[in-house]
Scaffold this motif. Structure first.
Motif, PDB file in Angstrom:
ATOM      1  N   ILE A 108       0.829  -1.212   0.000  1.00  0.00           N
ATOM      2  CA  ILE A 108       0.000   0.000   0.000  1.00  0.00           C
ATOM      3  C   ILE A 108       0.857   1.254   0.000  1.00  0.00           C
ATOM      4  O   ILE A 108       0.657   2.174  -0.791  1.00  0.00           O
ATOM      5  CB  ILE A 108      -0.946   0.014   1.217  1.00  0.00           C
ATOM      6  N   GLY A 109       1.830   1.299   0.881  1.00  0.00           N
ATOM      7  CA  GLY A 109       2.665   2.486   0.953  1.00  0.00           C
ATOM      8  C   GLY A 109       3.625   2.421   2.113  1.00  0.00           C
ATOM      9  O   GLY A 109       3.734   1.405   2.812  1.00  0.00           O
ATOM     10  N   LYS A 110       4.346   3.508   2.314  1.00  0.00           N
ATOM     11  CA  LYS A 110       5.350   3.569   3.381  1.00  0.00           C
ATOM     12  C   LYS A 110       5.317   4.947   4.021  1.00  0.00           C
ATOM     13  O   LYS A 110       4.777   5.910   3.477  1.00  0.00           O
ATOM     14  CB  LYS A 110       6.749   3.304   2.820  1.00  0.00           C
ATOM     15  N   SER A 111       5.877   5.007   5.209  1.00  0.00           N
ATOM     16  CA  SER A 111       6.078   6.292   5.882  1.00  0.00           C
ATOM     17  C   SER A 111       7.457   6.284   6.504  1.00  0.00           C
ATOM     18  O   SER A 111       7.943   5.251   6.972  1.00  0.00           O
ATOM     19  CB  SER A 111       5.012   6.516   6.958  1.00  0.00           C
ATOM     20  N   ARG A 112       8.085   7.423   6.492  1.00  0.00           N
ATOM     21  CA  ARG A 112       9.438   7.550   7.032  1.00  0.00           C
ATOM     22  C   ARG A 112       9.348   8.160   8.425  1.00  0.00           C
ATOM     23  O   ARG A 112       8.865   9.277   8.597  1.00  0.00           O
ATOM     24  CB  ARG A 112      10.294   8.431   6.114  1.00  0.00           C
ATOM     25  N   GLU A 113       9.760   7.395   9.427  1.00  0.00           N
ATOM     26  CA  GLU A 113       9.740   7.853  10.810  1.00  0.00           C
ATOM     27  C   GLU A 113      11.173   7.990  11.308  1.00  0.00           C
ATOM     28  O   GLU A 113      12.126   7.545  10.658  1.00  0.00           O
ATOM     29  CB  GLU A 113       8.960   6.873  11.692  1.00  0.00           C
ATOM     30  N   SER A 114      11.303   8.589  12.483  1.00  0.00           N
ATOM     31  CA  SER A 114      12.647   8.780  13.038  1.00  0.00           C
ATOM     32  C   SER A 114      13.318   7.450  13.345  1.00  0.00           C
ATOM     33  O   SER A 114      14.543   7.346  13.331  1.00  0.00           O
ATOM     34  CB  SER A 114      12.574   9.635  14.308  1.00  0.00           C
TER      35      SER A 114
END
Length: 550
Positions: free
Chosen positions: A176-182
């Protein structure tokens, strides 16, 4: 038999019949819940911590170098969705082993550190259903183009391990997708074959910063937007209602100060109820310390310096202590003002001084009468919710925040019943009624308005629609106020304490893997024991408080 004896006999029979009717309603409508072990936690807190420790030790993380907190959590979004659409049985059959609605979350952390490890554990079979790491350290650049396949394979592997009860030959998930976290990259996949109602199951894979390796996993369900919006609206309304309650409570406190100022030359007895307030302070402090694990979870772990399970230092210890002081400080002025107003609007006999020679028999009678009222109250509440669920689509969601498991000592949770009974009956019945009666001269208005304020304070309970508890407790708060006028303050305090004690004692029986019957029975009958021991308590109090505070 004289006419007076006949009247007394009839009154006693009415009481017995009313109590038996309340008991019958409560047991009849709740029998399945009271007798069933379904949903009972089978993996205890210590066992969950041991499972988490073993899990991270295998991943070269030393749990012994961290502090830990284990909290029984609830996926409120999914729980609310399936309850709203009556999908409980279907969910239980298909997904309870993969994504249980309740789960242990064991967190390893260090005070003021940036790194935390969390583990989610199925409380019914001990399976690790989710894990990962939180960190505020900035993540270095990672080439995500080569990671999707790796994250997908990792997700499929973890899903197959969780689906041993209902294995599937092919686990078909799509990116579905990705997110960039710390703390790294978070990839989300949808399982094409897994869906409850209109909510598809999603799988989340975390790739740790710096390692470029998948090492975090969790599942969720994508609740439809319309349902999320409905719950958000309910949450917003409940918060507004709670703010109105807090404003109302603060105005009562201001009213108490004004009453004391106006009566400053009339010999206000500032020692009124002092032993009761000492008891309230001890109880409030005990409750706050006992709920420390929940406080840690809600306020974040990195900023908290805690030692062991019982003691805390730093700002959280200050917060716990100041909360108790402020709550009981407000209660003190409200109590004194309430006692002053009671003399004007109800007659002083509605609340006897503990030094009064008739106080022991008054409290003894109030304990038994209050216990009877509590049973009738339980029956009427059960009937109220049956009508609500049958005709008005009222329903209740699980609330892990009130679970005994999330306390340092689960067996102490019914102590909260005593603080609630003392605090709320003095504030909203004794003083609330007295102030409104003094201002408006109308008995019905003086009973209704404090009951409404009190009811608003229970709006955060997960009962939907959110106005349900407001309607319920406005009705019962008004009736309890009437009981105070008919009998006395002691009766309604014991009624409130008994009502809460019985319900909290039942939670000890239903939520524990080893049933805590002795503790539950003790707390359930403690109001009666306290009433019977009233004479001894009075003599002890007179010995401790030699000076006439009253």
């Amino acid at each position: 038999m004289t006419r007076q004896q006949q009247g007394t006999f009839r009154t006693s029979m009415y009481w017995v019949l009313a109590v038996l009717a309340g008991l019958f309603l409560f047991i009849a409508f709740n029998y399945n819940d009271l007798s069933s072990t379904k949903g009972q936690v089978k993996v205890g807190k210590r066992q969950a911590e041991s499972i988490a420790s073993t899990f991270w030790s295998k991943r070269q993380v030393n749990p012994g170098s961290f502090q830990r907190t284990a909290i029984l959590q609830d996926d409120t979004a999914v729980d609310g969705y399936i309850s709203l659409h009556h999908l409980e049985k279907s969910y239980e059959k298909q997904f309870s082993h993969i994504h249980p609605l309740q789960y242990w979350e064991v967190t390893y952390y260090r005070p003021h550190d940036t790194k935390q490890y969390f583990t989610r554990i199925n409380p019914f079979d001990g399976t690790v259903i989710g894990f990962g790491m939180h960190s505020s350290i900035a993540s270095p650049y990672m080439d995500t183009g080569q990671m999707i396949d790796s994250a997908k394979a990792y997700a499929v592997e973890q899903l197959k391990q969780l689906q041993q009860q209902q294995p599937r030959q092919n686990v078909d998930i799509v990116y579905i997708g990705k997110s960039r976290e710390s703390d790294g990259l978070h990839f989300t996949f949808a399982d094409k074959q897994a869906k409850i109602g209109q909510a598809p199951m999603q799988v989340h894979v975390q790739v740790f910063a710096g390692t470029n390796q998948p090492n975090g996993f969790a599942t969720s369900f994508a609740v439809p937007k319309a349902d999320r919006s409905w719950f958000a609206l309910q949450s917003k309304r409940s918060k507004i209602m709670t703010w109105v309650f807090m404003i109302g409570q603060f105005l009562l406190f201001v009213g108490a100060l004004l009453v004391l100022y106006r009566k400053r030359r009339q010999g206000v007895r500032y020692g009124r109820g002092f032993p009761l307030l000492v008891l309230a302070f001890v109880l409030d402090l005990l409750i706050n310390v006992n709920t420390l694990p929940q406080l840690q979870s809600q306020m974040g772990f990195a900023a908290i310096a805690a030692r062991g399970n019982w003691m805390s230092d730093g700002w959280i210890g200050f917060f716990v202590e100041m909360t108790a002081i402020l709550e009981v400080g407000m209660l003190y002025f409200i109590t004194v003002a309430g006692g002053a107003l009671a003399k004007d609007v109800m007659g002083e006999e509605r609340w006897l001084s503990w030094r009064h020679p008739d106080w022991p028999i008054r409290v003894r009678n109030a304990a038994f009468r209050g216990y009877g009222i509590a049973i009738i109250w339980l029956g009427l509440q059960t009937l109220f919710y049956w009508i609500g669920q049958t005709y008005f689509h009222v329903w209740e969601q699980n609330d892990m925040g009130s679970s005994p498991w999330n306390n340092v000592v689960p067996a102490l949770i019914p102590a909260a019943a005593w603080f609630a009974g003392i605090n709320e009956e003095i504030t909203f019945r004794l003083f609330g009624y007295g102030l409104l009666k003094k201002l408006f001269k109308k008995t019905w208005l003086a009973l209704l308005i404090p009951a409404m304020i009190w009811a608003l304070g229970h709006s955060l309970y997960p009962v939907y629609p959110v106005y349900t508890r407001f309607v319920e407790l406005t009705i019962f708060g008004t009736l309890i106020g009437w009981c105070m006028l008919k009998w006395d303050l002691e009766t309604v305090i014991f009624a409130h304490v008994s009502f809460d004690s019985i319900l909290m004692s039942l939670s000890l029986l239903s939520d524990q893997p080893v049933r805590m019957a002795p503790a539950a029975i003790f707390w359930a009958i403690l109001p009666l024991l306290a009433g019977v021991a009233a004479g001894s308590l009075q003599r002890m109090g007179k010995h401790i408080f030699q000076k006439d505070l009253i």
